[in-house]
Design a protein around this motif. Structure first.
Motif, PDB file in Angstrom:
ATOM      1  N   VAL A  70       0.869  -1.170   0.000  1.00 10.83           N
ATOM      2  CA  VAL A  70       0.000   0.000   0.000  1.00 10.83           C
ATOM      3  C   VAL A  70       0.907   1.222   0.000  1.00 10.83           C
ATOM      4  N   GLY A  71       0.769   2.041  -1.028  1.00  7.95           N
ATOM      5  CA  GLY A  71       1.634   3.206  -1.184  1.00  7.95           C
ATOM      6  C   GLY A  71       1.305   4.328  -0.225  1.00  7.95           C
ATOM      7  N   ALA A  72       2.215   5.256  -0.169  1.00  6.80           N
ATOM      8  CA  ALA A  72       2.018   6.439   0.663  1.00  6.80           C
ATOM      9  C   ALA A  72       0.887   7.274   0.098  1.00  6.80           C
ATOM     10  N   PRO A  73       0.191   8.027   0.950  1.00  8.62           N
ATOM     11  CA  PRO A  73      -0.878   8.875   0.440  1.00  8.62           C
ATOM     12  C   PRO A  73      -0.326   9.933  -0.509  1.00  8.62           C
ATOM     13  N   HIS A  74      -1.101  10.244  -1.516  1.00 10.32           N
ATOM     14  CA  HIS A  74      -0.718  11.290  -2.459  1.00 10.32           C
ATOM     15  C   HIS A  74      -1.015  12.643  -1.841  1.00 10.32           C
ATOM     16  N   SER A  75      -0.051  13.525  -1.917  1.00 15.23           N
ATOM     17  CA  SER A  75      -0.213  14.833  -1.298  1.00 15.23           C
ATOM     18  C   SER A  75       0.575  15.877  -2.081  1.00 15.23           C
ATOM     19  N   VAL A  76       0.053  17.068  -2.095  1.00 18.38           N
ATOM     20  CA  VAL A  76       0.772  18.181  -2.714  1.00 18.38           C
ATOM     21  C   VAL A  76       1.602  18.932  -1.672  1.00 18.38           C
ATOM     22  N   ALA A  77       1.439  18.559  -0.408  1.00 15.39           N
ATOM     23  CA  ALA A  77       2.195  19.203   0.663  1.00 15.39           C
ATOM     24  C   ALA A  77       3.651  18.748   0.604  1.00 15.39           C
ATOM     25  N   PRO A  78       4.581  19.627   0.957  1.00 10.86           N
ATOM     26  CA  PRO A  78       5.995  19.238   0.934  1.00 10.86           C
ATOM     27  C   PRO A  78       6.286  18.200   2.019  1.00 10.86           C
ATOM     28  N   THR A  79       7.242  17.351   1.749  1.00 10.08           N
ATOM     29  CA  THR A  79       7.672  16.367   2.740  1.00 10.08           C
ATOM     30  C   THR A  79       8.606  17.070   3.710  1.00 10.08           C
ATOM     31  N   LEU A  80       8.314  16.960   4.982  1.00 10.71           N
ATOM     32  CA  LEU A  80       9.130  17.602   6.004  1.00 10.71           C
ATOM     33  C   LEU A  80       9.854  16.543   6.829  1.00 10.71           C
ATOM     34  N   ARG A  81      11.091  16.816   7.125  1.00 12.71           N
ATOM     35  CA  ARG A  81      11.829  15.952   8.031  1.00 12.71           C
ATOM     36  C   ARG A  81      11.710  16.560   9.418  1.00 12.71           C
ATOM     37  N   TRP A  82      11.465  15.731  10.420  1.00 10.07           N
ATOM     38  CA  TRP A  82      11.230  16.254  11.764  1.00 10.07           C
ATOM     39  C   TRP A  82      12.424  17.061  12.259  1.00 10.07           C
ATOM     40  N   ARG A  83      13.634  16.656  11.890  1.00  5.41           N
ATOM     41  CA  ARG A  83      14.820  17.364  12.351  1.00  5.41           C
ATOM     42  C   ARG A  83      14.863  18.786  11.792  1.00  5.41           C
ATOM     43  N   ASP A  84      14.481  18.950  10.533  1.00  5.19           N
ATOM     44  CA  ASP A  84      14.452  20.290   9.935  1.00  5.19           C
ATOM     45  C   ASP A  84      13.422  21.189  10.631  1.00  5.19           C
TER      46      ASP A  84
END
Length: 90
Positions: A70-84
């Motif tokens: 099952v793939g990741a949900p499709h989103s137009v939101a940017p992927t954020l890394r928690w550390r950033d």
């Protein structure tokens, strides 16, 4: 119930290889995440019956179904890394 949140059972059933029928909702189409998920648009008895019929035809009786990814949900939101995110706050 027509809801924007899919809950986990449809995703778990899909990943186990089962045929799944779920409602589509604005911004949510689970059929984009796995080939064995069918989304119903314009939820009404006829549309629901048609998707259930498709799922029944796709499910071969007596056949062992292989699990699917099952793939990741499709989103137009940017992927954020928690550390950033943390670094931007401190």
């Amino acid at each position: 119930m027509v809801s924007p949140h899919p809950s986990y059972p449809p995703l778990e059933m899909a990943s186990a290889g089962m045929q799944v029928v779920a409602n589509a909702y604005e911004g949510k189409d689970l059929s984009l995440r796995a080939p064995n998920i069918r989304s119903v648009y314009g939820l009404n008895p006829q549309a629901l019956a048609a998707k259930i019929g498709e799922a029944v035809i796709a499910a071969s009786p007596g056949r062992i179904v292989a699990p699917v990814s099952v793939g990741a949900p499709h989103s137009v939101a940017p992927t954020l890394r928690w550390r950033d995110v943390v670094d931007s706050i401190w």
